[in-house]
Design a protein around this motif. Structure first.
Motif, PDB file in Angstrom:
ATOM      1  N   LYS A 298       0.843  -1.197   0.000  1.00  0.00           N
ATOM      2  CA  LYS A 298       0.000   0.000   0.000  1.00  0.00           C
ATOM      3  C   LYS A 298       0.877   1.246   0.000  1.00  0.00           C
ATOM      4  N   VAL A 299       0.306   2.307  -0.573  1.00  0.00           N
ATOM      5  CA  VAL A 299       1.004   3.592  -0.612  1.00  0.00           C
ATOM      6  C   VAL A 299       0.766   4.341   0.689  1.00  0.00           C
ATOM      7  N   LEU A 300       1.833   4.914   1.227  1.00  0.00           N
ATOM      8  CA  LEU A 300       1.727   5.787   2.389  1.00  0.00           C
ATOM      9  C   LEU A 300       2.081   7.206   1.949  1.00  0.00           C
ATOM     10  N   ALA A 301       1.129   8.119   2.103  1.00  0.00           N
ATOM     11  CA  ALA A 301       1.388   9.530   1.761  1.00  0.00           C
ATOM     12  C   ALA A 301       1.348  10.325   3.063  1.00  0.00           C
ATOM     13  N   GLY A 302       0.258  11.033   3.340  1.00  0.00           N
ATOM     14  CA  GLY A 302       0.151  11.756   4.603  1.00  0.00           C
ATOM     15  C   GLY A 302      -0.141  10.845   5.781  1.00  0.00           C
ATOM     16  N   GLY A 303      -0.763   9.704   5.494  1.00  0.00           N
ATOM     17  CA  GLY A 303      -1.013   8.704   6.536  1.00  0.00           C
ATOM     18  C   GLY A 303      -2.251   8.944   7.381  1.00  0.00           C
ATOM     19  N   GLN A 304      -3.017  10.005   7.086  1.00  0.00           N
ATOM     20  CA  GLN A 304      -4.141  10.340   7.951  1.00  0.00           C
ATOM     21  C   GLN A 304      -5.324   9.389   7.809  1.00  0.00           C
ATOM     22  N   SER A 305      -5.368   8.633   6.739  1.00  0.00           N
ATOM     23  CA  SER A 305      -6.408   7.609   6.580  1.00  0.00           C
ATOM     24  C   SER A 305      -5.846   6.222   6.870  1.00  0.00           C
ATOM     25  N   LEU A 306      -4.643   5.947   6.358  1.00  0.00           N
ATOM     26  CA  LEU A 306      -4.084   4.601   6.452  1.00  0.00           C
ATOM     27  C   LEU A 306      -3.616   4.249   7.859  1.00  0.00           C
ATOM     28  N   ILE A 307      -2.938   5.159   8.532  1.00  0.00           N
ATOM     29  CA  ILE A 307      -2.377   4.841   9.847  1.00  0.00           C
ATOM     30  C   ILE A 307      -3.463   4.435  10.858  1.00  0.00           C
ATOM     31  N   PRO A 308      -4.590   5.179  10.941  1.00  0.00           N
ATOM     32  CA  PRO A 308      -5.643   4.722  11.871  1.00  0.00           C
ATOM     33  C   PRO A 308      -6.145   3.325  11.538  1.00  0.00           C
ATOM     34  N   LEU A 309      -6.264   3.002  10.243  1.00  0.00           N
ATOM     35  CA  LEU A 309      -6.718   1.660   9.868  1.00  0.00           C
ATOM     36  C   LEU A 309      -5.700   0.599  10.256  1.00  0.00           C
ATOM     37  N   LEU A 310      -4.403   0.941  10.140  1.00  0.00           N
ATOM     38  CA  LEU A 310      -3.363   0.006  10.569  1.00  0.00           C
ATOM     39  C   LEU A 310      -3.441  -0.240  12.069  1.00  0.00           C
ATOM     40  N   LYS A 311      -3.635   0.815  12.832  1.00  0.00           N
ATOM     41  CA  LYS A 311      -3.702   0.667  14.286  1.00  0.00           C
ATOM     42  C   LYS A 311      -4.902  -0.177  14.702  1.00  0.00           C
ATOM     43  N   LEU A 312      -5.980  -0.071  13.952  1.00  0.00           N
ATOM     44  CA  LEU A 312      -7.169  -0.879  14.236  1.00  0.00           C
ATOM     45  C   LEU A 312      -7.061  -2.282  13.650  1.00  0.00           C
ATOM     46  N   ARG A 313      -5.985  -2.508  12.892  1.00  0.00           N
ATOM     47  CA  ARG A 313      -5.771  -3.774  12.181  1.00  0.00           C
ATOM     48  C   ARG A 313      -6.910  -4.059  11.211  1.00  0.00           C
ATOM     49  N   ALA A 314      -7.513  -2.983  10.690  1.00  0.00           N
ATOM     50  CA  ALA A 314      -8.542  -3.138   9.663  1.00  0.00           C
ATOM     51  C   ALA A 314      -7.917  -3.452   8.315  1.00  0.00           C
ATOM     52  N   VAL A 315      -6.645  -3.115   8.157  1.00  0.00           N
ATOM     53  CA  VAL A 315      -5.885  -3.482   6.965  1.00  0.00           C
ATOM     54  C   VAL A 315      -4.563  -4.075   7.420  1.00  0.00           C
ATOM     55  N   ALA A 316      -3.990  -4.949   6.606  1.00  0.00           N
ATOM     56  CA  ALA A 316      -2.716  -5.590   6.960  1.00  0.00           C
ATOM     57  C   ALA A 316      -1.853  -5.727   5.714  1.00  0.00           C
ATOM     58  N   PRO A 317      -1.328  -4.610   5.214  1.00  0.00           N
ATOM     59  CA  PRO A 317      -0.475  -4.686   4.019  1.00  0.00           C
ATOM     60  C   PRO A 317       0.847  -5.387   4.331  1.00  0.00           C
TER      61      PRO A 317
END
Length: 279
Positions: A28-47
């Motif tokens: 997955k692409v990481l840019a500003g991280g304001q959408s992806l990082i919260p999902l990672l912390k919730l383990r809603a996504v696992a790239p």
């Protein structure tokens, strides 16, 4: 919460980012991280891998291009909030996104690629008839905004592609974005962007787009038909609201019922057109 383990690549060029993404379908692409990082912390996504493009300065710009604008994918919400050129709807929309901390690092390209059905930028780029430029292994592909959003958190991006630019072909002389939310910085219960062209006291052309009222952002084509070619009046605004409420297909969630979202779609459409026209 602790994110799941992943590999990390800090791309030093667009080519390097595309190569890293092409090699791993679970990257997955990481840019500003304001959408992806919260999902990672919730383990809603696992790239399996994060490809960090945040330091690619060549993707960070806002500039005029003919009658329109070219916006680099890494332009932050805050930079668009400070934009003082044509397409004044951009700073109007940007200042309604999150809080100052989110706006300082969150990017327009990241927001579009995330494709949250209640996010602000998708409605704006639809109303502005924007084109999303994506760079992939085969080169640059231009995707009209109407084809870019395919469902909740789903876009037309293919494996190995990253958003590199948002192209707006012509800035409307009159435009506005109105969001109705539970709190000022919350996601939209209903948001409507309006781009309006006026000639001789009548609406010559109009583009309306809504967010928060369906599984993806939508053009409000029936509401557009209700006002296109019509003289500006109070009745016109009422008809816009009624048409917008009828044509959306919202769903209920923790923020609002489908019925309330439908009603607010009409309210937001009326306010957006009224504000765009300066009434």
């Amino acid at each position: 919460m602790i994110p799941p383990p992943f590999d990390y690549v800090r791309a030093s060029s667009i080519d390097e980012a595309v190569k890293a993404l092409s090699e791993d379908p679970n990257a997955k692409v990481l840019a500003g991280g304001q959408s992806l990082i919260p999902l990672l912390k919730l383990r809603a996504v696992a790239p399996s891998k994060l490809v960090d493009i945040g330091r690619l300065k060549e993707l960070r710009y806002v500039r005029q291009a003919g009658d329109g604008l070219a916006i680099g994918a890494l332009a932050t919400h805050a930079e668009l909030e400070r934009w003082s050129g044509p397409c004044g709807v951009l700073p109007e929309a940007a200042r309604q996104i999150g809080d100052p901390q989110i706006r300082s690092v969150g990017t327009i390209g990241g927001s579009l690629a995330h494709a949250d059905p209640a996010a602000d930028w998708p409605a704006v780029v639809l109303a502005l008839d924007a084109v999303v430029k994506a760079r992939g292994p085969s080169g640059v592909r231009e995707i009209p905004a109407e084809e870019f959003f395919q469902g909740p958190y789903s876009t037309a991006l293919q494996q190995g592609e990253i958003v590199v630019e948002i192209s707006i072909p012509r800035c409307p002389p009159k435009a506005s974005y109105v969001k109705i939310a539970r709190a000022y910085n919350d996601f939209a219960i209903a948001g409507v962007a309006a781009a309006v062209w006026v000639k001789d006291g009548a609406v010559e052309d109009v583009r309306l787009a809504a967010t928060g009222v369906g599984l993806k952002p939508v053009r409000l084509k029936k509401a557009e038909e209700a006002v296109r070619g019509r003289k500006i009046s109070g009745d016109l605004l009422t008809e816009v609201a009624e048409a917008a409420s009828k044509e959306v297909e919202p769903v209920s969630d923790v923020r609002a019922s489908a019925e309330y979202r439908r009603a607010m779609a009409g309210v937001a459409a009326r306010r957006a057109v009224r504000r765009a026209l300066g009434l």
